[in-house]
Write a protein that holds these residues in place. Structure first.
Motif, mmCIF file in Angstrom:
data_model
loop_
_atom_site.group_PDB
_atom_site.id
_atom_site.type_symbol
_atom_site.label_atom_id
_atom_site.label_comp_id
_atom_site.label_asym_id
_atom_site.label_seq_id
_atom_site.Cartn_x
_atom_site.Cartn_y
_atom_site.Cartn_z
ATOM 1 N N PRO A 176 78.925 50.930 -3.386
ATOM 2 C CA PRO A 176 79.480 49.810 -2.621
ATOM 3 C C PRO A 176 79.038 49.900 -1.157
ATOM 4 N N ASP A 177 78.644 48.762 -0.592
ATOM 5 C CA ASP A 177 78.192 48.691 0.798
ATOM 6 C C ASP A 177 79.036 47.634 1.501
ATOM 7 N N ASP A 178 79.966 48.054 2.328
ATOM 8 C CA ASP A 178 80.905 47.121 2.952
ATOM 9 C C ASP A 178 80.220 46.155 3.907
ATOM 10 N N ALA A 179 79.212 46.606 4.636
ATOM 11 C CA ALA A 179 78.527 45.729 5.591
ATOM 12 C C ALA A 179 77.760 44.617 4.868
ATOM 13 N N ALA A 180 76.998 44.987 3.854
ATOM 14 C CA ALA A 180 76.241 43.984 3.084
ATOM 15 C C ALA A 180 77.185 43.033 2.366
ATOM 16 N N ALA A 182 80.240 42.187 3.359
ATOM 17 C CA ALA A 182 80.848 41.304 4.360
ATOM 18 C C ALA A 182 79.900 40.160 4.728
ATOM 19 N N ASN A 183 78.609 40.451 4.839
ATOM 20 C CA ASN A 183 77.629 39.403 5.154
ATOM 21 C C ASN A 183 77.545 38.372 4.036
ATOM 22 N N ALA A 184 77.521 38.846 2.798
ATOM 23 C CA ALA A 184 77.452 37.936 1.656
ATOM 24 C C ALA A 184 78.713 37.075 1.578
ATOM 25 N N LEU A 185 79.854 37.692 1.835
ATOM 26 C CA LEU A 185 81.127 36.973 1.777
ATOM 27 C C LEU A 185 81.203 35.910 2.872
ATOM 28 N N ALA A 186 80.733 36.241 4.075
ATOM 29 C CA ALA A 186 80.745 35.283 5.184
ATOM 30 C C ALA A 186 79.869 34.077 4.865
ATOM 31 N N SER A 187 78.718 34.319 4.251
ATOM 32 C CA SER A 187 77.829 33.214 3.866
ATOM 33 C C SER A 187 78.493 32.332 2.821
ATOM 34 N N LEU A 188 79.135 32.957 1.856
ATOM 35 C CA LEU A 188 79.830 32.200 0.815
ATOM 36 C C LEU A 188 80.973 31.391 1.417
ATOM 37 N N SER A 220 69.823 37.451 -0.501
ATOM 38 C CA SER A 220 70.605 38.653 -0.776
ATOM 39 C C SER A 220 70.864 38.829 -2.267
ATOM 40 N N ASP A 221 70.721 40.069 -2.735
ATOM 41 C CA ASP A 221 71.030 40.394 -4.126
ATOM 42 C C ASP A 221 72.365 41.122 -4.239
ATOM 43 N N TYR A 222 73.132 41.165 -3.138
ATOM 44 C CA TYR A 222 74.333 41.991 -3.179
ATOM 45 C C TYR A 222 75.344 41.489 -4.206
ATOM 46 N N LEU A 223 75.688 40.220 -4.163
ATOM 47 C CA LEU A 223 76.676 39.713 -5.116
ATOM 48 C C LEU A 223 76.162 39.778 -6.555
ATOM 49 N N PRO A 224 74.919 39.350 -6.841
ATOM 50 C CA PRO A 224 74.408 39.510 -8.219
ATOM 51 C C PRO A 224 74.454 40.962 -8.706
ATOM 52 N N ARG A 225 74.161 41.912 -7.825
ATOM 53 C CA ARG A 225 74.194 43.316 -8.229
ATOM 54 C C ARG A 225 75.635 43.830 -8.334
ATOM 55 N N LEU A 226 76.540 43.234 -7.573
ATOM 56 C CA LEU A 226 77.950 43.601 -7.702
ATOM 57 C C LEU A 226 78.471 43.188 -9.073
ATOM 58 N N TRP A 227 78.120 41.973 -9.540
ATOM 59 C CA TRP A 227 78.551 41.540 -10.887
ATOM 60 C C TRP A 227 78.033 42.518 -11.933
ATOM 61 N N ARG A 228 76.747 42.892 -11.795
ATOM 62 C CA ARG A 228 76.135 43.799 -12.767
ATOM 63 C C ARG A 228 76.813 45.171 -12.719
ATOM 64 N N SER A 229 77.174 45.633 -11.523
ATOM 65 C CA SER A 229 77.822 46.941 -11.383
ATOM 66 C C SER A 229 79.185 46.953 -12.054
ATOM 67 N N LEU A 230 79.990 45.933 -11.784
ATOM 68 C CA LEU A 230 81.318 45.836 -12.394
ATOM 69 C C LEU A 230 81.204 45.792 -13.914
ATOM 70 N N HIS A 231 80.241 45.020 -14.396
ATOM 71 C CA HIS A 231 80.035 44.856 -15.839
ATOM 72 C C HIS A 231 79.585 46.173 -16.485
#
Length: 344
Positions: A176-180, A182-188, A220-231
């Motif tokens: 998990p990378d909190d900075a990356a 946070a950036n993805a969340l702000a864009s969303l 950014s691939d952060y959110l797509p990779r977060l889904w894959r990580s959780l899965h």
């Protein structure tokens, strides 16, 4: 000839071994979990459990979500007479070569700006005594306002940046990378602000902010990779169930005394699960719950059943992993009690 054949055969063996090792590599997010389970298996003299990937939910195809948006037009002559209004500039922009290529949420944003500019223009024309032109523009405005709901659904269904952020990536995160995040969340958040904006009110997000947010989501691939990580984490923890289901008996704590194997297991659990695996699981689930709030907002503005169902599947990833993690710890709690270890 024999030497050549043997050399080729040796190369084949090396190649096959390389392929097997490549296929057996686990995703980066599972590294700590895999290390932990292999140590438990070794202590219990069991075969380590190999991770088997599980198929992911699939984002509905764009063609299955497309929405028909009625076309609204203003005559060329009238558009020329609107050159003093912001609406005239936006109409010219929409009719330009670049304007015709505009798609997704950027196009919907222009639609919002255009309806608001047309309303201002109607009022200005009425005050200037241009009653007939104001009437024709007011009629076009009413038609345009009726198309906004469909325009929004088309934007949600087809926007490349938004769809990219909702897809599963081919691989997981390393951690998990909190900075990356946070950036993805702000864009969303900027994208959601545009989609949630009432049509009658001026937008709180500027075009520049929106375009930057869409570009960041697309890159950014952060959110797509977060889904894959959780899965992947959920799938692997589920696959590890046989390793711990008979933990007390295999540890030898069913009789009096505490065997050495139990001492080793106790150390492995504290050092590799509690110290390494659990913090990563907590990091992933914390981010999952935070982004789920945005997925709920997106589902609230979407009217497409297939997309809402997919968003629900994304939201379930975090809750399922959280519950699976708790279930995985239960045999260890029984082990602690049976072997008379003090919790913590």
């Amino acid at each position: 000839m024999g030497t050549i054949v043997r050399s080729l055969r040796g190369l084949c063996y090396v190649f096959v071994a390389f392929l097997l090792s490549a296929c057996s590599e686990i995703p980066p997010a599972l590294s700590a979990l895999d290390d932990y389970q292999s140590r438990v298996a070794n202590t219990l003299e069991l075969e380590p459990i190999v991770y088997h990937p599980k198929s992911c939910p699939k984002l509905p195809d764009t063609r299955d979500l497309r929405v028909q948006v009625p076309r609204v037009s203003v005559s060329l002559l009238d558009s020329w007479r609107l050159d003093q209004c912001a609406a005239g500039q936006l109409i010219a922009q929409r009719n330009s070569a670049l304007g015709k290529l505009e798609e997704g949420i950027s196009r919907y944003f222009t639609d919002l700006q255009l309806t608001q500019a047309m309303q201002i223009c109607v009022t200005a024309l009425e005050q200037a005594g241009e009653a007939q032109l104001a009437k024709r523009l007011a009629s076009a405005l009413q038609e345009k306002q009726h198309t906004l709901a469909a325009s929004k659904q088309l934007a949600i269904a087809t926007d490349d940046a938004l769809r990219h952020s909702l897809r599963f990536a081919p691989t997981t995160l390393a951690a998990p990378d909190d900075a990356a995040f946070a950036n993805a969340l702000a864009s969303l958040d900027h994208v959601l602000a545009v989609l949630q904006e009432p049509a009658q009110q001026p937008t709180q997000v500027s075009r520049g902010q929106l375009e930057v947010a869409l570009e960041q989501l697309h890159q950014s691939d952060y959110l797509p990779r977060l889904w894959r990580s959780l899965h992947a984490l959920d799938a692997y923890i589920q696959q590890l169930s046989p390793l711990t289901e008979d933990l007390v008996r295999l540890a030898g704590c069913s009789s009096k005394g505490r065997p050495q194997r139990a001492e080793v297991l106790h150390t492995v659990f504290l050092k590799f699960f509690i110290a390494n695996v659990q913090p990563e699981l907590a990091g992933y689930t914390r981010q999952g719950y935070l982004v789920n709030e945005r997925l709920e907002e997106l589902a609230a503005v979407s009217e497409q059943a297939a997309l809402k169902d997919y968003l629900q599947q994304l939201m379930q990833l975090t809750e399922r992993l959280n519950e699976r993690s708790k279930h995985h710890v239960e045999p260890w709690q029984r082990f602690f009690a049976a072997c008379d270890f003090t919790p913590g």
